[in-house]
Design a protein around this motif. Structure first.
Motif, PDB file in Angstrom:
ATOM      1  N   CYS A 139       0.810  -1.219   0.000  1.00 32.53           N
ATOM      2  CA  CYS A 139       0.000   0.000   0.000  1.00 32.53           C
ATOM      3  C   CYS A 139       0.844   1.269   0.000  1.00 32.53           C
ATOM      4  O   CYS A 139       0.375   2.342  -0.407  1.00 32.53           O
ATOM      5  CB  CYS A 139      -0.938   0.007   1.205  1.00 32.53           C
ATOM      6  SG  CYS A 139      -2.224  -1.266   1.126  1.00 32.53           S
TER       7      CYS A 139
ATOM      8  N   LEU B  77       1.577   4.098  -2.683  1.00 37.61           N
ATOM      9  CA  LEU B  77       0.759   5.301  -2.770  1.00 37.61           C
ATOM     10  C   LEU B  77       1.188   6.279  -1.688  1.00 37.61           C
ATOM     11  O   LEU B  77       1.398   5.888  -0.539  1.00 37.61           O
ATOM     12  CB  LEU B  77      -0.724   4.948  -2.584  1.00 37.61           C
ATOM     13  CG  LEU B  77      -1.685   6.128  -2.420  1.00 37.61           C
ATOM     14  CD1 LEU B  77      -1.807   6.913  -3.723  1.00 37.61           C
ATOM     15  CD2 LEU B  77      -3.059   5.638  -1.948  1.00 37.61           C
TER      16      LEU B  77
ATOM     17  N   SER C   8      -2.051  13.020  -5.050  1.00 38.63           N
ATOM     18  CA  SER C   8      -1.819  11.590  -4.800  1.00 38.63           C
ATOM     19  C   SER C   8      -0.852  11.059  -5.848  1.00 38.63           C
ATOM     20  O   SER C   8      -1.030  11.294  -7.045  1.00 38.63           O
ATOM     21  CB  SER C   8      -3.134  10.815  -4.873  1.00 38.63           C
ATOM     22  OG  SER C   8      -4.075  11.319  -3.947  1.00 38.63           O
TER      23      SER C   8
ATOM     24  N   LEU D  88       1.085   7.549  -7.168  1.00 37.10           N
ATOM     25  CA  LEU D  88       1.200   6.092  -7.168  1.00 37.10           C
ATOM     26  C   LEU D  88       2.459   5.715  -7.938  1.00 37.10           C
ATOM     27  O   LEU D  88       2.606   6.080  -9.106  1.00 37.10           O
ATOM     28  CB  LEU D  88      -0.026   5.464  -7.833  1.00 37.10           C
ATOM     29  CG  LEU D  88       0.027   3.948  -8.062  1.00 37.10           C
ATOM     30  CD1 LEU D  88      -0.033   3.205  -6.735  1.00 37.10           C
ATOM     31  CD2 LEU D  88      -1.097   3.506  -8.985  1.00 37.10           C
TER      32      LEU D  88
ATOM     33  N   GLY E 117       0.031   5.092   1.859  1.00 35.17           N
ATOM     34  CA  GLY E 117      -1.116   4.221   1.684  1.00 35.17           C
ATOM     35  C   GLY E 117      -1.447   3.390   2.898  1.00 35.17           C
ATOM     36  O   GLY E 117      -2.622   3.149   3.203  1.00 35.17           O
TER      37      GLY E 117
ATOM     38  N   THR F 236     -10.208   9.640   2.211  1.00 34.91           N
ATOM     39  CA  THR F 236     -10.160   9.982   0.798  1.00 34.91           C
ATOM     40  C   THR F 236      -8.957  10.881   0.524  1.00 34.91           C
ATOM     41  O   THR F 236      -8.386  11.485   1.431  1.00 34.91           O
ATOM     42  CB  THR F 236     -11.433  10.707   0.335  1.00 34.91           C
ATOM     43  OG1 THR F 236     -11.559  11.940   1.053  1.00 34.91           O
ATOM     44  CG2 THR F 236     -12.667   9.849   0.545  1.00 34.91           C
TER      45      THR F 236
ATOM     46  N   VAL G 242      -8.519   8.781  -4.646  1.00 36.94           N
ATOM     47  CA  VAL G 242      -8.371   7.686  -3.671  1.00 36.94           C
ATOM     48  C   VAL G 242      -9.615   7.568  -2.807  1.00 36.94           C
ATOM     49  O   VAL G 242     -10.126   8.563  -2.280  1.00 36.94           O
ATOM     50  CB  VAL G 242      -7.145   7.905  -2.762  1.00 36.94           C
ATOM     51  CG1 VAL G 242      -7.011   6.769  -1.745  1.00 36.94           C
ATOM     52  CG2 VAL G 242      -5.875   8.024  -3.591  1.00 36.94           C
TER      53      VAL G 242
ATOM     54  N   LEU H 277      -3.872  -2.625  -2.207  1.00 34.71           N
ATOM     55  CA  LEU H 277      -3.884  -1.391  -2.999  1.00 34.71           C
ATOM     56  C   LEU H 277      -4.368  -1.747  -4.399  1.00 34.71           C
ATOM     57  O   LEU H 277      -3.714  -2.501  -5.120  1.00 34.71           O
ATOM     58  CB  LEU H 277      -2.484  -0.784  -3.054  1.00 34.71           C
ATOM     59  CG  LEU H 277      -2.305   0.474  -3.912  1.00 34.71           C
ATOM     60  CD1 LEU H 277      -3.105   1.644  -3.337  1.00 34.71           C
ATOM     61  CD2 LEU H 277      -0.829   0.855  -4.003  1.00 34.71           C
TER      62      LEU H 277
ATOM     63  N   VAL I  49      -7.455   0.006  -0.416  1.00 33.21           N
ATOM     64  CA  VAL I  49      -7.187   1.390  -0.817  1.00 33.21           C
ATOM     65  C   VAL I  49      -7.276   1.431  -2.336  1.00 33.21           C
ATOM     66  O   VAL I  49      -6.504   0.775  -3.032  1.00 33.21           O
ATOM     67  CB  VAL I  49      -5.802   1.859  -0.341  1.00 33.21           C
ATOM     68  CG1 VAL I  49      -5.567   3.309  -0.750  1.00 33.21           C
ATOM     69  CG2 VAL I  49      -5.669   1.698   1.172  1.00 33.21           C
ATOM     70  N   ARG I  50      -8.237   2.184  -2.859  1.00 35.62           N
ATOM     71  CA  ARG I  50      -8.484   2.204  -4.296  1.00 35.62           C
ATOM     72  C   ARG I  50      -7.994   3.517  -4.895  1.00 35.62           C
ATOM     73  O   ARG I  50      -8.366   4.601  -4.431  1.00 35.62           O
ATOM     74  CB  ARG I  50      -9.975   2.039  -4.583  1.00 35.62           C
ATOM     75  CG  ARG I  50     -10.606   0.791  -3.972  1.00 35.62           C
ATOM     76  CD  ARG I  50     -12.073   0.678  -4.374  1.00 35.62           C
ATOM     77  NE  ARG I  50     -12.728  -0.432  -3.704  1.00 35.62           N
ATOM     78  CZ  ARG I  50     -13.412  -0.321  -2.570  1.00 35.62           C
ATOM     79  NH1 ARG I  50     -13.518   0.870  -1.988  1.00 35.62           N
ATOM     80  NH2 ARG I  50     -13.982  -1.378  -2.017  1.00 35.62           N
ATOM     81  N   VAL I  51      -7.182   3.411  -5.934  1.00 40.89           N
ATOM     82  CA  VAL I  51      -6.703   4.572  -6.683  1.00 40.89           C
ATOM     83  C   VAL I  51      -7.319   4.506  -8.074  1.00 40.89           C
ATOM     84  O   VAL I  51      -7.072   3.551  -8.821  1.00 40.89           O
ATOM     85  CB  VAL I  51      -5.165   4.583  -6.808  1.00 40.89           C
ATOM     86  CG1 VAL I  51      -4.703   5.850  -7.515  1.00 40.89           C
ATOM     87  CG2 VAL I  51      -4.511   4.475  -5.438  1.00 40.89           C
TER      88      VAL I  51
END
Length: 392
Positions: free
Chosen positions: A184, A187, A198, A200, A240, A248, A252, A266, A351-353
């Motif tokens: 994670c 991020l 953000s 990544l 992350g 948020t 993210v 992630l 954790v969504r990107v």
């Protein structure tokens, strides 16, 4: 020397990305321009020397050695390839000291456009097909660099279709990429004057990484790109692994997914993209220290030749592609000198990107920190056939 040279090249990239607007996709390579400026800096005099030295970030006496160090890094590091070429009119006599500062075998007799274009195709494996400057009877010297960067992801993405619910890409069918990892901390979120950004990091298997950066919807491209260039030296406000349910950040969201254990994950989703750019460097001559040496009314480069010379044209062509398997970029820069699985049973934190609106990318040589390519993706690739759909 290489650390100082990398810092100078990255500073040039940072100044250049500050000129990029949000209206369309664009990419630049300061690493492709910087060695050429460094070879010219000790050959200039007066204000031209001062401007080039400031742009390079090294004393004029050290600039050629710095250029050689960067070219050697780009030529020998895994996944990278680079070359310097110079083509000289038979009527122009070069000073031996400047000629010898260039890599061995770099200097040849001035050639027709077709020969220079063939050099580009050879040095970039066909990714680019022409020299970005056009030669004519007034061209006395062409100085060019070529750079190719390739890497394969340590954890590949899965191809699919990406749909955006809102924003400039709403309603489009984009060629999407998706992957899930347990690291994670790939991020990180950085606080900037334009709001949080953000970033990544997508790791390549040969020391080349690509950072993907997204800011608030109204954040300028230049601000997001600058944050991405500066990320390795900056302290993130959050990583992350520090996100919790409901947190948020730009692009993210955090919730619970499904899996075989409770390990946080992630998940990243973005469009596949290809960015192609052509740049007239003299349009931003002050960024590159070319303001004075591009004034053809006087001798500007006495260290190159006794014949009066100035930079009549300076340009860069670039292409960069991000796919499920890896990243590939090719850059050519030239100056023309002229007179004057199993069912899941757990619910791990996820954790969504989701990059479903314009974002930035920076390709970097991990061991040295040299920024190879930086750009803005205003439009992802369109989906052309059927495929699994996902929206993050």
């Amino acid at each position: 020397m290489i650390e100082t040279a990398v810092a100078g090249a990255n500073a040039l990239t940072r100044r250049w990305v500050a000129t990029i607007g949000s209206g369309g996709s664009s990419a630049v390579s300061g690493a492709g321009v910087w060695p050429l400026l460094a070879y010219l800096a000790p050959a200039a005099d007066g204000h031209g020397r001062d401007e080039l030295t400031a742009a390079v970030g090294l004393p004029a006496g050290d600039a050629a050695a710095g250029a050689a160090a960067v070219v050697e890094l780009l030529r020998t590091a895994p996944g990278l390839r680079a070359a310097i070429g110079a083509w000289v009119s038979p009527d122009l006599k070069l000073h031996a000291e400047w000629r010898d500062s260039l890599p061995p075998g770099a200097v040849g007799v001035a050639a027709e456009q077709a020969v220079l274009d063939a050099w580009v195709r050879e040095q970039t494996d066909g990714l680019l097909n022409r020299m970005p400057v056009q030669v004519n009877p007034e061209t006395l010297l062409v100085l060019a660099s070529a750079l190719v960067a390739r890497t394969r992801w340590t954890h590949p993405f899965t191809d699919g279709m990406l749909g955006a619910a809102e924003g400039p890409w709403a309603g489009q069918r984009l060629a999407g990429l998706r992957r899930t990892t347990t690291d994670c901390d790939r991020l990180a979120v950085y606080d900037t004057a334009a709001g949080p950004v953000s970033v990544l990091t997508v790791e390549g298997d040969n020391g080349i990484d690509v950072d993907l950066a997204i800011g608030l919807p109204d954040a300028p491209a230049a601000a997001v790109l600058t944050a991405a260039v500066d990320a390795p030296a900056a302290e993130p406000s959050r990583r992350g692994s520090q996100f919790g349910e409901g947190d948020t950040a730009p692009g993210v969201t955090v919730g619970f997914g499904s899996g075989h254990d409770d390990t946080p994950r992630l998940l990243a989703a973005l469009p596949r993209f290809t960015v192609a750019s052509s740049h007239d460097l003299l349009a931003h001559a002050e960024v590159f220290g070319l303001r004075t040496v591009s004034d053809l009314r006087a001798q500007r480069l006495p260290g190159v030749s006794d014949f009066p010379l100035g930079v009549g044209a300076a340009a860069q062509d670039l292409t960069a592609s991000f796919t499920a398997e890896g990243f590939e970029a090719a850059v050519v820069t030239a100056f023309a000198l002229r007179a004057g699985s199993a069912p899941p049973s757990k619910r791990p934190l996820q954790v969504r990107v989701l990059l479903d609106r314009p974002f930035a990318f920076v390709a970097r040589h991990r061991p040295s920190g040299l920024v190879l390519v930086a750009g803005w993706v205003a439009q992802g690739d369109q989906q052309t056939g059927p495929g699994p759909g996902f929206a993050g």
